[in-house]
Design an enzyme around this catalytic site. Structure first.
Site, short mmCIF file in Angstrom:
data_model
loop_
_atom_site.label_atom_id
_atom_site.label_comp_id
_atom_site.label_asym_id
_atom_site.label_seq_id
_atom_site.Cartn_x
_atom_site.Cartn_y
_atom_site.Cartn_z
N CYS A 319 43.00 102.20 8.07
CA CYS A 319 42.89 103.13 6.96
C CYS A 319 41.67 102.74 6.13
O CYS A 319 41.34 101.57 6.03
CB CYS A 319 44.13 103.03 6.05
N GLU A 353 40.49 104.48 13.32
CA GLU A 353 41.72 105.04 13.89
C GLU A 353 41.79 106.53 13.58
O GLU A 353 41.35 106.99 12.52
CB GLU A 353 42.92 104.31 13.27
#
Lengths: 463, 812
Positions: A319, A353
């Protein structure tokens, strides 16, 4: 239509909204929830084709009640179907449904006379019912037989995968998580308006302001609590090792296993601004790199990125977030640059990601573009020959994963097929635009200031 | 321009790409049409979001202008950064360290309360401050401790006082405030915390539950094998430790018992000294009586004088009894172990006779702990003890765990002594099982006593006799012959003298009489031949048998009606015709018997409900129906029992006896279910009937004894052959049988009937009837305990049942 027409969950209608240019617009919106505060009805609206972060509570005056579209055909069942309140009592619901449905009543405790759950009882879950509506962007791919079969085949709720930090499959997205639950967060000198749901303790969600200690990120329900806390909290920086410092910018590395409390607080805060972030599992397999800006009060958090200790999919970022007050000032790119510097030290290529958010995509594309263009423009012709470079070389130099290099080259429209071979072409526009952007990009990571020794987590028993 | 229809080659990441400036390639546009071949990479966004209005606008703006325009950025909710009080609430001046900050592990764990005082608390604390000494931090610490001490339910004031160190007055004030505040609190705790997952998995989809633990599987994946191994080791360690605790507990109990024993021994010694019992005669007499009723705790006899044979034999006796006890216990199904009595060792030892009824409920292991001298007898106790219930419960082997089989004995492995057979003598440091020690032994053919011998099972089930030389060998030979002749001569008139043990014949020599005294007191084992099977038995034996039967009949038929007894008489006259008694007939009889017993039981129930006195009298009457039948059957079964023995293959030791014609009178066989009644009967047969009852009288205190004496009467009425058969059939004296016995000899021994009937619960009777006279392997006295267990005994082979039952009938 008459005012008497009941505007309930699932209805669509134009809602007045002021855009960035301070112009009034009437974008189509969907009513997600209705609440009644001291006789005044408030509607939680999601603007169609706008990001969820712009969803908000609006008064009835802002609704264009003349152009209401009723709930779509999937929600044929009458909204008032005799189900008492929002509590599902029907026995045919399994545990999962019950859980999904019971909880929505709580974030809007005032007067959710008909929670979305009771609107679509036959569909089992509000989420799926909502998803089934065409035009609802979020769910348009998730509905259908796949999900149905998945749900019906195993009555037991499924736990999400245990790797990574983001949910790409939004099957667990329900009405509760679709709505912001925190009104305001006070962090240091900033007041942040959360963009998305975050699982802060439920009793704190009703507060007008949630007070966070800006150093340890502990949450309290009142300013007095925060004051008391500050007398006891002696942190003036994130509780980790400082691995980078240049000027006022520092990076702290925090082990999600060793410093759970801070990691969890950070995740809760980050979730307010990251739609796809999941807090389902503990923070053990992650490292958190917190970027701070120093002033006389201490090291203030600007943004952070998390990273799996071991990634099976070459992720070098899980994140990543620049806190809203610091956005659009180059910090995001700095965070990204730092993440690639770490990958360079590790000798790996990496990629963030997925899924990326809109802002994530723009930031990464921007970083990739500038990084790659920097290399291409810096290439010198050798021996009278045209300068040339392979994609792999770019990848190695930058630690940007090969696929991202290709996608960037392709996005910038640099790859051309010319006389039987691929070439890279730099247009004047590109060069000019790049030069302009690089002039603005003053914040850069200085690799010399990085003191980082990668650990081989695979050799440890646990993260 | 060649409109190219060919496909461009795939982009090769390892192939150098020349970099051109567009202005250097004026003809590039011509090739633009095939540029589509460049792979389209996904953006990495969710499809739906990718199409969002503001993003698309921003992307297009970027592509148009090369960079974002201010009004083309993606709008986000606003944030303010103008908190006025920021400066005041955050403490000032933090000097940046010159070095990079390096955090020390655990330096963050400052002991600060998590609870933060709010304005409401502040008012309360300020109010409280006027009366008591309390600071905000102290208050926070108290609340913090209270909160952390509470689960779903808040701690009580009592618990709070334990949690908090402050004085009571302050605690009460804060506690009351806290309780009130907690009640009004919306959350589960005053310290807000993120919801935890529930163990039942019901919180899987609760969006407010976060930071769930990753499952074990995930965490142990890397070294799973190792983890599993260590987990198993830990389990084993845990089990071992708990075993150690058990063992220590038992040692504690044992040592207590030993101390008790020591005191008792001392007491005995004092008493003996006061009585002037220097030769140990009184002691041995008492011991003989005690053995009759099977004492739970043997008292060590330390003779004042050095009469070594006594000493030795007493020691043997001790072992003997222990073995018996163990056997009874080991055979019991394990369900029995659940009811461990709370009998204290001290009280048990103090009143050994009283504990005799409670004896079977002791775990064999426990018994060993109490036994004297237990500390030296570990091998034996290991061999005979069953595993305790607790251990079995903790056993992780689950269905594959080793389970003891009823009736089986398991020897602990002696890995260091490969040749350690049970018959190896203790002198060699071996087990020296009491069953294999030398005993007085007699052979059938040739009919003589061979002196001391021991029997053991050799290869292929052969029974070997090891003989031992003794100074009395000549006497033994003589004794045996005389005994036999006397038994044959006086079998009808003197039943008591015909027992397999020695009679009280006065015609023996001095030495002999001494031996006989010993034998009488049941301290020496004497093997004597089993009655040979009918086919090869000589006439003497047969006649003996016949006469026994006759006696048996006279004994048993008396309570029956006249018609019944006459029919039996007629049957007895043609007794040899009944030798071919088939199993079917037997079964038939069993059913008949069971039916009658049921009826009887029902009546007993009825009568017991009325009154005890009336019940006793009527029971005698009721029993008649049963008696006649049982008597009839006993008469025939007496003969057939030996045939039936051929079927009974279960116990190889017993079989061995059958083959070799060697019989152990009161010795203990492997798997022998010797009830307490047996020795009594045997003892009494050795003496005259009057002497026997006289000897028995003291033991009548216990309930057991009543049936014993009844039995003894019966045995006296019967003859040695009866007893022999009885023994040959594994000596299973049973509760039902003793009842039957009593019933049958109502007239003979009416005195005992009420006792026995009251002693033996009706449930036992019922059970015996229901299970086709299932034979309890416990003394009659313990029938109360035996009842529930018996329900699990139904798996026994039918043949065995038959054999057992035959025995029971023979007693009557």
């Amino acid at each position: 239509m008459a005012e008497g027409m009941d505007v309930s969950e699932g209805c669509r209608l134009p809602v007045l909204r002021r855009n960035q240019d301070n112009e009034d617009e009437w974008p189509l919106a969907e009513i997600l929830s209705v609440k009644d505060i001291s006789g005044r009805k408030l509607f939680y609206v999601h603007y169609i084709d706008f990001n969820k972060r712009l969803d908000e509570w609006v008064t009835q005056e802002r609704l264009d009640l003349k152009r209401v579209q009723g709930p779509r055909k999937e929600a044929k069942t009458p909204t008032k179907n005799g189900l008492p309140g929002s509590r599902p009592g029907s026995p045919d619901r399994d545990t999962k449904r019950k859980l999904e449905v019971v909880s929505p009543a709580t974030p809007v405790p005032a007067a959710t006379e008909t929670s979305p759950a009771s609107v679509f009882p036959q569909n089992g879950s509000a989420r799926r019912a909502a998803a089934a509506q065409p035009g609802r962007k979020r769910k348009s791919t998730c509905l259908g037989t796949d999900e149905d079969s998945q749900d019906s085949s195993d009555g037991a709720p499924q736990a999400p995968r245990m790797t990574g930090s983001l949910v790409s499959d939004r099957s667990h997205d329900d009405i509760v998580t679709r709505m912001k639950n925190i009104e305001c967060i006070e962090l240091g000198r900033h007041r942040l308006k959360p963009w998305y749901f975050s699982p802060y303790p439920q009793e704190l969600t009703a507060l007008p302001v949630l007070y966070l200690c800006e150093f340890c990120l502990k949450y309290g329900h009142s300013l007095r609590c925060l004051q008391r806390h500050l007398t006891k909290c002696d942190l003036r920086h994130p509780p980790g090792n400082e691995i980078y410092r240049k000027g006022t910018i520092s990076f702290f590395e925090i082990d999600g296993r060793k410093n759970k409390s801070y990691s969890q607080n950070l995740c809760l805060l980050a979730k307010c601004f990251l739609d796809h972030k999941t807090l389902y599992y503990d923070t053990d397999p992650f490292l958190f790199y917190v970027m701070t800006e120093y002033d006389c009060k201490g090291f203030h958090i600007v943004g952070y990125f998390s990273k799996e200790k071991e990634s099976t999919e070459d992720y070098n970022v899980a994140c990543i977030l620049t806190l809203p007050p610091y956005q659009r000032r180059g910090y995001g790119k700095l965070l990204i640059e730092f993440s690639y510097e770490l990958s360079k030290v590790e000798g790996k290529t990496g990629t963030p990601e997925k899924p990326l958010s809109d802002l994530g995509l723009l930031s990464y594309r921007s970083y990739w573009s500038q990084t790659i263009l920097e290399i291409l423009m810096g290439l010198k012709a050798e021996g009278g020959e045209r300068p040339q470079i392979t994609i792999n070389e770019i990848s190695e130099i930058t630690s940007i994963k090969k696929e991202d290099v290709i996608s960037t080259l392709q996005y910038l429209n640099l790859i051309n097929y010319y006389k039987g071979q691929y070439i890279l072409t730099l247009s004047e526009d590109i060069v000019e635009g790049h030069e302009r952007a690089m002039l603005k990009r003053v914040l850069r990571i200085d690799a010399k200031c990085l003191h980082f020794t990668p650990k081989d987590w695979s050799k440890r028993g646990k993260w | 321009m060649s409109k190219l229809s060919f496909r461009a080659r795939a982009l090769d990441a390892s192939k150098p790409l020349p970099v051109f400036r567009c202005e250097d390639l004026p003809d590039l546009a011509e090739y633009a049409s095939i540029n589509r071949a460049v792979p389209q990479m996904p953006t990495g966004m969710e499809k739906e979001e990718e199409s969002e209005h503001h993003l698309q606008r921003a992307i297009s703006a970027q592509q148009v202008y090369g960079e974002k325009r201010d009004n083309m950025v993606i709008p986000v909710p606003e944030a303010e950064s103008n908190i006025a009080y920021y400066e005041s609430i955050y403490p000032g001046e933090f000097k940046m360290p010159k070095q990079l900050i390096h955090i020390q592990p655990f330096s963050l764990d400052a002991e600060q309360p998590d609870y933060d005082l709010d304005s409401e608390d502040e008012i309360f604390v300020n109010k409280l401050k006027k009366r008591m000494d309390i600071s905000a931090l102290q208050f926070e610490e108290m609340i913090d401790r209270l909160e952390k001490g509470s689960g779903q339910q808040p701690v009580s004031l009592q618990e709070a006082k334990l949690l908090l160190k402050e004085d009571d007055e302050l605690i009460r004030e804060v506690y009351e405030y806290w309780i009130k505040k907690r009640k009004n609190c919306r959350g589960p705790s005053l310290i807000p915390a993120v919801k935890q997952e529930k163990r039942d998995g019901s919180s899987t989809n609760d969006p407010y539950v976060a930071f769930r633990r990753r499952t074990e599987k995930m965490q142990t994946r890397k070294n799973r094998k190792n983890d599993e191994a260590s987990y198993e080791k830990m389990l084993k360690l845990r089990r071992d430790l708990s075993r150690a605790v058990t063992i220590l507990e038992m040692i504690k109990r044992r040592e207590k018992s030993k101390r008790e024993l020591l005191h008792l021994t001392l007491e005995i010694m004092e008493k003996r000294y006061n009585l002037g019992d220097y030769s140990g005669e009184i002691m041995s007499e008492v011991m003989a009586q005690r053995q009759v009723i099977k004492p739970t705790y043997a008292i060590p006899i330390i003779p004042v004088t050095n009469s070594s044979p006594f000493k030795h034999q007493e020691a043997m006796e001790l072992k003997e009894y222990k073995v018996k006890q163990d056997k009874t216990d080991v055979i019991r199904p394990k369900r029995k172990y659940e009811k461990k009595p709370k009998v204290l060792p001290s009280s048990a030892a103090a009143t050994p006779q009283q504990t005799s009824p409670a004896l079977p409920v002791f775990n064999a292991k426990d018994l060993n702990q109490y036994d004297f001298p237990s500390s030296d007898e570990e091998p034996l106790s290991q061999v005979l003890s069953g595993s305790s219930e607790a251990e079995e419960e903790n056993d992780p082997d689950g269905p594959f765990a080793f389970r003891r089989k009823a009736g089986c004995q398991y020897y602990a492995p002696h890995l260091d002594q490969p040749g350690n057979w049970p018959w190896s003598s203790p002198k060699e440091g071996r087990l020296g099982d009491v069953r294999y020690r030398y005993c007085l032994t007699a052979l059938t053919v040739p009919q003589r006593c061979i002196g001391f011998a021991r029997r053991r099972v050799g290869r292929g089930g052969r029974v070997l006799l090891d003989r031992a030389h003794s100074d009395y060998d000549n006497t033994f030979h003589q004794l045996d012959l005389e005994m036999f002749s006397s038994s044959q001569h006086s079998s009808i008139s003197q039943f008591a003298n015909t027992s397999e043990t020695n009679t009280s014949d006065k015609s023996f020599s001095k030495d002999l009489s001494q031996i006989l005294v010993n034998i009488k007191s049941c301290r020496w084992r004497h093997f004597r031949p089993r009655t040979p099977s009918l086919h090869d038995s000589d006439n003497d034996e047969l006649s003996c048998k016949k006469s026994y039967r006759g006696i048996n009949r006279t004994g048993t038929a008396q309570p029956g009606t006249q018609t019944c007894s006459t029919s039996i008489q007629s049957k007895s006259s043609s007794g040899s015709a009944h030798f071919a008694f088939t199993a079917e007939q037997y079964q038939q009889h069993q059913q008949q018997l069971a039916l009658m017993q049921k009826q009887q039981l029902a009546q007993i129930h009825q009568q017991q409900a009325n009154s005890n006195s009336s019940a006793n009298t009527s029971q005698g009457f009721v029993s008649k129906t049963l008696d006649s039948v049982s008597a009839q059957f006993a008469a025939s079964a007496l003969v057939t029992s030996e045939q039936l023995m051929g079927f009974k293959m279960k116990d190889d030791v017993v079989l061995g006896i059958g083959v070799n014609g060697i019989l152990q009178a009161s010795g203990v066989y492997k798997g022998l279910n010797l009830s307490s009644a047996t020795p009594t009967a045997l003892v009494h047969t050795s003496s005259s009937s009057t002497a026997g009852s006289a000897l028995l009288q003291p033991s009548n205190i216990t309930q057991t004894s009543s049936s014993h004496s009844a039995l003894s009467h019966q045995v006296t009425a019967a003859n040695s052959a009866t007893t022999q058969v009885l023994i040959g059939n594994n000596i299973r004296l049973t509760v039902p049988s003793s009842v039957a016995t009593v019933n049958s000899i109502t007239t003979l021994n009416a005195r005992h009937i009420p006792r026995t009937l009251s002693a033996v619960p009706s449930s036992a009777l019922k059970l015996a009837a229901a299970t086709n006279c299932q034979v309890p392997k416990v003394p009659a006295s313990s029938s109360v305990d035996a009842v529930p267990r018996e329900n699990h005994e139904t798996e026994k082979p039918a043949l065995n049942n038959i054999a057992d039952n035959t025995v029971a009938m023979e007693v009557t």
